[in-house]
Write an enzyme that holds these catalytic residues in place. Structure first.
Site, short mmCIF file in Angstrom:
data_model
loop_
_atom_site.label_atom_id
_atom_site.label_comp_id
_atom_site.label_asym_id
_atom_site.label_seq_id
_atom_site.Cartn_x
_atom_site.Cartn_y
_atom_site.Cartn_z
N GLY A 145 0.82 -1.21 0.00
CA GLY A 145 0.00 0.00 0.00
C GLY A 145 0.85 1.25 0.00
N ALA B 110 3.85 6.72 -7.64
CA ALA B 110 4.09 6.51 -9.08
C ALA B 110 4.96 5.28 -9.34
CB ALA B 110 4.73 7.76 -9.68
N GLY B 111 5.86 4.95 -8.40
CA GLY B 111 6.70 3.76 -8.58
C GLY B 111 5.84 2.51 -8.67
N HIS B 112 4.87 2.40 -7.75
CA HIS B 112 3.97 1.23 -7.79
C HIS B 112 3.15 1.23 -9.08
CE1 HIS B 112 4.33 1.81 -3.30
NE2 HIS B 112 4.60 0.53 -3.41
N GLY C 60 9.53 -4.16 -8.33
CA GLY C 60 10.38 -3.03 -8.73
C GLY C 60 11.85 -3.40 -8.68
N LYS D 239 13.99 -1.25 -8.06
CA LYS D 239 14.60 -0.39 -7.04
C LYS D 239 15.08 -1.24 -5.86
CE LYS D 239 13.86 3.21 -3.74
NZ LYS D 239 13.46 2.44 -2.55
N VAL E 271 11.42 4.14 -10.86
CA VAL E 271 10.86 5.43 -11.28
C VAL E 271 11.49 6.50 -10.41
CG1 VAL E 271 8.74 6.78 -11.56
CG2 VAL E 271 8.69 4.32 -11.92
N SER F 159 8.22 5.38 -0.58
CA SER F 159 7.29 5.96 0.40
C SER F 159 8.09 6.66 1.52
CB SER F 159 6.36 4.89 0.96
OG SER F 159 7.08 3.73 1.24
N ARG F 160 9.38 6.33 1.65
CA ARG F 160 10.20 6.98 2.68
C ARG F 160 10.52 8.44 2.35
NH1 ARG F 160 14.31 2.86 5.31
NH2 ARG F 160 12.89 1.13 5.44
#
Ligand code: PAF
Length: 285
Positions: A27, A31-33, A146, A148, A175, A185-186
């Site tokens: 959750g 934009a990355g998700h 991802g 990342k 992204v 999210s951090r």
């Protein structure tokens, strides 16, 4: 878009689908998700469906306060999923994923000993356990993750290989914000100064890549190059790790040979731990 809360509801829905592309998340979608969802949609084509799970997995948090403070943005998560054409969102309950007397879980013994795993004991065991459980519940043909979190991706690929799971794992490019900071999210937890300075991480990684590929920087000089790149920063910073590793095995790469390696970093900016990495092509050295 269908909202699914129980495993029996999920099974009913699954029985009606053929090609299922799955994006597991915790959750707090950004934009990355959504780039994972876009890739999932592309893989699904005309015939397939895309399902996103939202489950804050307690077993992958090594610090209880991180679990307690994990952001929950259900309303906007659902709106984003709807906007990006997700077919179903699955919100498993903790008690369905982890029965009170559960006594079986996974342990990864090699790739999680390094990088983020070195300072987060049990984290990747928790990730492996939940990803396999979610796989078993959803039974997709394809799962998207991802790039990342490239250590997580390497470990999930290894787990699926080692356990002979018949699923295709798709890695989706990181992204970035306009200033190059990898989306996470951090980032929302960075103070103003740290947010302004954190893009230096990626700028430094790009400079390291150029230096190594042009033969001006040796692999043994990568750590000091990162330290120098961050030298003028006013925020309180602390390097957790700077490592040059093989993309698949995560073994440390020491010599400029052929092939590709990854320069991976974890750096605390004003108390917030940020990770990023860059692929370096050693063929051109
Ligand atoms: O990358 C994440 O968000 C989580 O580690 C995952 C893969 C959803 C497992 O909880």
């Amino acid at each position: 878009m269908k909202s699914i809360r129980t495993i029996s509801e999920l099974r009913e829905w699954r029985a009606e689908q053929s090609e299922v592309i799955f994006v597991p998340t915790m959750g707090a979608l950004h934009a990355g998700h959504m780039s994972l969802v876009q890739e999932a949609r592309r893989c699904a084509g005309e015939r397939g469906v895309v399902i996103v799970s939202i489950f804050v997995n307690p077993t992958q948090f090594d610090r209880p306060e991180d679990l307690e403070n994990y952001p929950s943005t259900i309303e906007s998560d659902l709106a984003l999923c709807e906007e990006y054409g997700v077919d179903a969102v699955f919100f498993p309950q903790v008690t369905d994923v982890y029965p009170a007397d559960a006594s079986v879980s996974l342990i990864e013994r090699s790739l999680s000993a390094t990088l983020c795993g070195a300072t987060r004991p049990g984290h990747f065991d928790g990730v492996c356990t939940v990803v396999l459980k979610l796989y078993n519940m959803v039974q997709p043909q394809v799962m998207c993750f991802g790039k990342k979190d490239f250590q997580q991706l390497a470990i999930i690929r290894r787990m699926m290989r080692d356990l002979n799971v018949d699923v295709q794992i798709v890695g989706v490019d990181t992204v970035r914000e306009e200033d190059g900071l990898a989306m996470s999210s951090r980032n929302a937890r960075l103070d103003q100064l740290a947010r302004a300075e954190a893009p230096l991480i990626y700028q430094t990684l790009c400079a390291v890549k150029a230096g190594v590929e042009q033969g001006e920087l040796s692999l043994s000089g990568v750590r000091s190059a990162v330290e120098q790149g961050l030298a003028g920063v006013e925020s309180e910073t602390r390097i957790d790790y700077v490592e040059v590793v093989d993309e698949e095995s995560l073994a440390v790469v020491q010599a400029e040979g052929g092939g590709r390696c990854v320069v991976a970093v974890a750096i605390f900016f004003a108390g917030i731990r940020l990770i990023d990495h860059i692929t370096v092509d050693l063929e051109v050295v």
